[in-house]
Design an enzyme around this catalytic site. Structure first.
Site, PDB file in Angstrom:
ATOM      1  N   LYS A  20       0.859  -1.194   0.000  1.00  0.00           N
ATOM      2  CA  LYS A  20       0.000   0.000   0.000  1.00  0.00           C
ATOM      3  C   LYS A  20       0.884   1.229   0.000  1.00  0.00           C
ATOM      4  CE  LYS A  20       0.819   1.288   4.482  1.00  0.00           C
ATOM      5  NZ  LYS A  20       1.506   2.557   4.885  1.00  0.00           N
ATOM      6  N   ASP A 145      -2.576  -1.026  10.370  1.00  0.00           N
ATOM      7  CA  ASP A 145      -2.633  -1.055   8.914  1.00  0.00           C
ATOM      8  C   ASP A 145      -3.325  -2.306   8.365  1.00  0.00           C
ATOM      9  OD1 ASP A 145      -1.487   1.380   8.364  1.00  0.00           O
ATOM     10  OD2 ASP A 145       0.540   0.593   8.062  1.00  0.00           O
TER      11      ASP A 145
END
Length: 295
Positions: A20, A145
């Site tokens: 990401k 996350d």
């Protein structure tokens, strides 16, 4: 319609755990427990670790090969699989094989993505059928996350990053540089000069170009090599830091422009060239697989 995988081929398949990028990161406050309140935008990149899950008969969870410097019991994939077993009473076992491509300590979310892929895929392979909302809660217990990788779509994130809303951002080509350092996230978030009171913004502000990263100045002060990478990248496009780094990145409208920058930078830096995407490669594969298997 895609052909449904057999149980055997599903277990032998390789499952992506994508990177990401934080396209923006603002620190807008701090909770009493010390966690920082954030606003961020996540987008996935077609640059992945790959996981293979091997069923075992003894009910144990293990790694085929441990990552240097990480004890097996601390590995997020092992912790994720054990959490699934503990939450559901599942008696199945698994040996997890990880092809590690994402650099550690780079701000690309590699360990969190591995954990999310483990939760999502084993939920299917073990026939547990937990809803995504439950997996999101479990993922948050493993790390801030992890939820976005379970959510599976480019997201506007708030809270500690777990309050997620879909966002559509351009799917551009990305060049990523990994400076030769491992940024200590705790050190950055503990720094006295870190901005902790940025004004909250709205999605349209981001879309119109407000893409600051409040960690940037502190990271560059602590890790001058990150600042050097940003300067080198900025010769080709706007250079940004993802999360607390160490990775820096730039986005390009065409493959040709991105490839040109990549070719010139790879001689000095560990470099990656990939496509930014709004839908996680993991969920693209799950959709293609049409997976609905019982153990």
């Amino acid at each position: 319609m895609a052909e449904r995988l057999t149980k055997e081929s599903a277990w032998s398949g390789r499952w992506p755990a994508p990177a990401k990028l934080n396209l923006m990161l603002r620190i807008v406050g701090q909770r009493e427990d010390g966690y920082h309140l954030l606003q961020t935008v996540f987008q996935f990149v077609e640059f992945c670790d790959w996981l293979t899950f091997h069923p075992v008969d003894n009910g144990e969870v293990s790694l085929l090969k441990t990552i240097p410097g990480v004890a097996e019991s601390d590995d997020l994939t092992v912790r994720a699989a054990k959490l699934l077993k503990a939450e559901t009473g599942c008696s199945s076992g698994v040996c997890i094989e990880v092809e590690k491509n994402l650099p550690m300590g780079g701000g690309l979310g590699g360990g969190s993505s591995d954990a999310a892929t483990t939760l999502v895929v084993l939920n299917q392979l073990w026939g547990l059928n937990l809803p995504k909302e439950k997996l999101l809660t479990m993922g948050l217990s493993l790390g801030a996350d992890v939820p976005v990788f379970i959510y599976g779509h480019a997201s506007w994130g708030e809270g500690v990053g777990e309050k997620l809303s879909e966002i559509i951002v351009p799917e551009q080509w990305v060049v990523i540089l990994k400076p030769d350092c491992h940024v200590n996230t705790k050190e950055i978030f503990s720094a006295k000069d870190l901005t902790r009171n940025s004004k909250s913004i709205k999605m349209p502000d981001f879309i119109e170009g407000d893409r600051r990263n409040d960690c940037l100045e502190t990271v560059c002060r602590f890790y001058p090599i990150v600042d050097e990478a940003l300067k080198d990248m900025s010769e080709f496009a706007v250079a940004r830091l993802t999360g607390t780094g160490a990775c820096v990145f730039a986005q390009f409208d065409s493959y040709e422009d991105a490839s040109g920058a990549y070719q010139k930078l790879k001689g000095k830096w560990v470099s990656y060239l990939a496509k930014g995407v709004n839908r996680s490669p993991l969920f693209v594969k799950l959709d293609t697989a049409n997976l609905n298997l019982m153990i």
